[in-house]
Design an enzyme around this catalytic site. Structure first.
Site, PDB file in Angstrom:
ATOM      1  N   HIS A 132     -10.777   0.684   0.744  1.00 25.69           N
ATOM      2  CA  HIS A 132     -10.588   1.633   1.839  1.00 25.69           C
ATOM      3  C   HIS A 132     -11.961   1.752   2.505  1.00 25.69           C
ATOM      4  CE1 HIS A 132      -8.974   5.806   3.198  1.00 25.69           C
ATOM      5  NE2 HIS A 132     -10.115   5.605   3.799  1.00 25.69           N
TER       6      HIS A 132
ATOM      7  N   HIS B  26       0.832  -1.209   0.000  1.00 19.68           N
ATOM      8  CA  HIS B  26       0.000   0.000   0.000  1.00 19.68           C
ATOM      9  C   HIS B  26       0.867   1.260   0.000  1.00 19.68           C
ATOM     10  CE1 HIS B  26      -4.112   1.696   1.349  1.00 19.68           C
ATOM     11  NE2 HIS B  26      -3.394   2.667   0.824  1.00 19.68           N
TER      12      HIS B  26
ATOM     13  N   ASP C  11      -8.820   3.355  -3.515  1.00 19.92           N
ATOM     14  CA  ASP C  11      -8.208   3.819  -2.264  1.00 19.92           C
ATOM     15  C   ASP C  11      -8.127   5.338  -2.163  1.00 19.92           C
ATOM     16  OD1 ASP C  11      -6.905   3.466   0.268  1.00 19.92           O
ATOM     17  OD2 ASP C  11      -5.129   4.229  -0.729  1.00 19.92           O
TER      18      ASP C  11
ATOM     19  N   ASP D 270       0.898   2.278   3.867  1.00 18.49           N
ATOM     20  CA  ASP D 270       0.054   3.402   3.425  1.00 18.49           C
ATOM     21  C   ASP D 270       0.905   4.686   3.336  1.00 18.49           C
ATOM     22  OD1 ASP D 270      -2.020   4.958   2.548  1.00 18.49           O
ATOM     23  OD2 ASP D 270      -3.151   4.945   4.423  1.00 18.49           O
TER      24      ASP D 270
ATOM     25  N   HIS E  50       1.556   5.214  -1.946  1.00 23.92           N
ATOM     26  CA  HIS E  50       1.152   6.289  -2.868  1.00 23.92           C
ATOM     27  C   HIS E  50       2.419   6.901  -3.451  1.00 23.92           C
ATOM     28  CE1 HIS E  50      -3.091   6.222  -1.594  1.00 23.92           C
ATOM     29  NE2 HIS E  50      -2.602   5.891  -0.415  1.00 23.92           N
TER      30      HIS E  50
ATOM     31  N   ASN F 153      -6.040   8.932   7.575  1.00 22.71           N
ATOM     32  CA  ASN F 153      -7.316   8.339   7.225  1.00 22.71           C
ATOM     33  C   ASN F 153      -7.069   6.900   6.794  1.00 22.71           C
ATOM     34  OD1 ASN F 153      -9.737   7.580   6.198  1.00 22.71           O
ATOM     35  ND2 ASN F 153      -9.974   9.300   4.791  1.00 22.71           N
TER      36      ASN F 153
ATOM     37  N   HIS G 206      -5.797  -1.023   5.317  1.00 20.65           N
ATOM     38  CA  HIS G 206      -5.444  -0.287   6.544  1.00 20.65           C
ATOM     39  C   HIS G 206      -6.530  -0.303   7.634  1.00 20.65           C
ATOM     40  CE1 HIS G 206      -7.646   2.595   4.215  1.00 20.65           C
ATOM     41  NE2 HIS G 206      -6.627   3.092   3.574  1.00 20.65           N
TER      42      HIS G 206
ATOM     43  N   ASN H 284      -4.933   6.612  -6.916  1.00 24.08           N
ATOM     44  CA  ASN H 284      -5.505   7.970  -6.761  1.00 24.08           C
ATOM     45  C   ASN H 284      -4.488   9.058  -7.114  1.00 24.08           C
ATOM     46  OD1 ASN H 284      -4.007   7.338  -4.471  1.00 24.08           O
ATOM     47  ND2 ASN H 284      -5.267   8.567  -3.098  1.00 24.08           N
TER      48      ASN H 284
ATOM     49  N   HIS I 218       3.004  14.147   1.600  1.00 26.86           N
ATOM     50  CA  HIS I 218       2.400  15.459   1.336  1.00 26.86           C
ATOM     51  C   HIS I 218       3.466  16.527   1.549  1.00 26.86           C
ATOM     52  CE1 HIS I 218      -1.705  14.037   0.983  1.00 26.86           C
ATOM     53  NE2 HIS I 218      -1.605  13.389   2.129  1.00 26.86           N
TER      54      HIS I 218
HETATM   55 ZN   LIG Z   1      -6.699   4.422   1.979  1.00 25.70          ZN
END
Ligand SMILES: [Zn+2]
Length: 464
Positions: free
Chosen positions: A183, A64, A156, A338, A66, A311, A236, A98, A342
């Protein structure tokens, strides 16, 4: 011919229930031999790597992650995200769809796979969206995504609210033998919450959302997995009720699975109040058995620190214990980060306005070792299984094992090494992580992909 011989290590391969001192030989990117045969079969010009005193295991997989590319490359890129992965001991990452645009068509999948092949430090596996634009309204072309090479589908960051649409997604996914990852979040219960609903949300004056917002969708997914026969994977998990639902469903043989992230089984919502002194009031002190790690040794931070906003939200000590119990008894199959980078300017705002998520690729292994292995909840073999053979089986990857002929992806780690995570040392483009300055225990010392060292502590020592 390209070859690497790792000598003197303790080899742990959960897929084969192997745990013994042994040498390991990789030739031309594949595992060639293990044990006495390794040195005997090694070519004369083999590169040797002394791993005495260290653990050698199949390359870790982070299910997981990003990577933020395309579209959000100020936060992270395929190059920086995979460099952070290697530093954390991961030889494969699974990236979430995403991005901007979302990974909801074959073209975007191809773009990421091409870029990952050129710029990625570790293997990148791509997931596709369940719905177009992750908008939850219309199914994405699931067959086309599968042909383009996705390993699973997920929205997700969002959650498909329409149960009929989710049912159809499951039916298509089953046809194409793809797991559906979710999610789990019921929007009517979560609304505009920014943290877990409980004592601390009231004390801090922040809008909370209850655990039931997650549990509702975990229950929905269990029913849909039973109805359709599709493999549904709950991402998660953060709530005690979710673990209980999963435990009961798995006993009945429902094709459902779950994952947990280190922040959810390390921290609680009390962290948002800003000081370790609150830990003692919220159930058990953190890290009771992890050597010198006591509540007093933890650094403190300001209240409303947005690096504790995620989240799903950090939940209560009761939830944290339930997640740990679920990992210990096998209810939760997989560990993952996860990793959600940012930019500083996005996180450095009032708590209400900050985006959710923290980075996790470089701290995940240490926190997992501290909370699961050093507290004796899991053996090293069972912990490594949740990072290797379990995600490989879910996605049907030919990875996660050291069987002869398997891909030559290997992680070398020292489970007892104490170190401190330093802001200046991260390979990620983003700094949104709450664990800077903590004394961590256990870390990877090398990551090997296709028989090539992609990261090694020897080239880049870490602060101890
Ligand atoms: Zn998520």
């Amino acid at each position: 011919m390209n070859s690497l011989l790792l000598t003197g290590g303790r080899v742990i391969d959960p897929a084969n229930r192997f745990d013994a001192p042994a040498d390991l030989l990789i030739v031309d990117g594949k595992i060639a031999a293990l044990g006495k045969a390794a040195a005997a079969q090694a070519p004369a010009d083999v590169e040797k790597m002394d791993v005495s005193g260290l653990v050698v295991c199949p390359g870790l997989i982070d299910l997981h992650v990003h990577l933020r590319e395309p579209g959000q490359t100020a936060k992270e890129t395929i190059a920086s995200g995979t460099a952070a992965a290697a530093r954390g001991g991961f030889t494969s990452v699974v990236c979430m769809p995403n991005t901007a645009p979302a990974i909801d068509n074959a073209g975007t999948v191809a773009l990421i796979r091409e870029r990952a092949a050129k710029q990625g430090v570790v293997n990148v596996f791509v997931t596709g969206a369940i719905t177009k634009g992750i908008a939850g309204e219309e199914l994405a072309p699931i067959g086309g995504l599968k042909r383009a090479g996705v390993v699973a589908i997920t929205d997700d960051g969002h959650c498909v609210q329409n149960n009929e649409l989710m049912r159809r997604a499951c039916e298509y996914a089953k046809m194409f033998d793809l797991p559906v990852m979710d999610h789990c979040q019921d929007y009517s219960l979560v609304t505009d919450g920014v943290m877990h609903e409980g004592y601390w949300s009231t004390a801090l004056g922040l809008r909370g959302w209850p655990s039931a917002g997650e549990e509702m969708i975990v229950a929905r997914n269990i029913l849909l997995a039973e109805l359709t026969g599709a493999r549904i994977h709950c991402q998660h998990l953060s709530a005690a009720g979710s673990v209980q639902l999963l435990r009961e469903a798995k006993k009945r043989g429902v094709p459902i699975s779950g994952e947990a992230c280190p922040h959810h089984f390390t921290l609680t919502d009390a962290a948002i109040a800003g000081s370790e002194k609150f830990w003692a009031e919220d159930g058990k002190p953190i890290f009771p058995d992890a050597g010198r790690q006591t509540p007093d040794a933890l650094p403190s931070w300001p209240a409303y620190d947005t690096n504790f906003k995620m989240n799903p939200a950090l939940r209560s000590a009761h939830d944290r214990e339930a997640i740990l119990d679920g990992l210990a008894d096998g209810t939760i199959d997989i560990l993952c980060s996860d990793h959600a980078p940012h930019c500083d300017y996005e996180k450095e705002v009032e708590f209400d306005y900050a985006p959710f998520g923290i980075t996790g690729l470089e701290t995940g292994l240490a926190l997992s070792l501290m909370q699961l292995y050093h507290t004796k909840r899991l053996s090293l073999t069972d912990l490594i299984a949740k990072y290797t053979v379990a995600p490989a089986r879910l996605l049907r990857l030919s990875k996660g094992t050291l069987s002869v002929g398997a891909d030559g992806d290997v992680t070398v780690l020292d489970p007892d090494r104490e170190w401190s995570f330093d802001r200046s040392a991260t390979a990620s483009k983003s700094l949104n992580n709450p664990f800077y300055g903590w004394t961590l225990k256990g870390r990877a010392t090398a990551a090997i992909v296709d028989g090539k060292k992609v990261w090694s502590e020897l080239n880049e020592p870490v602060a101890v």
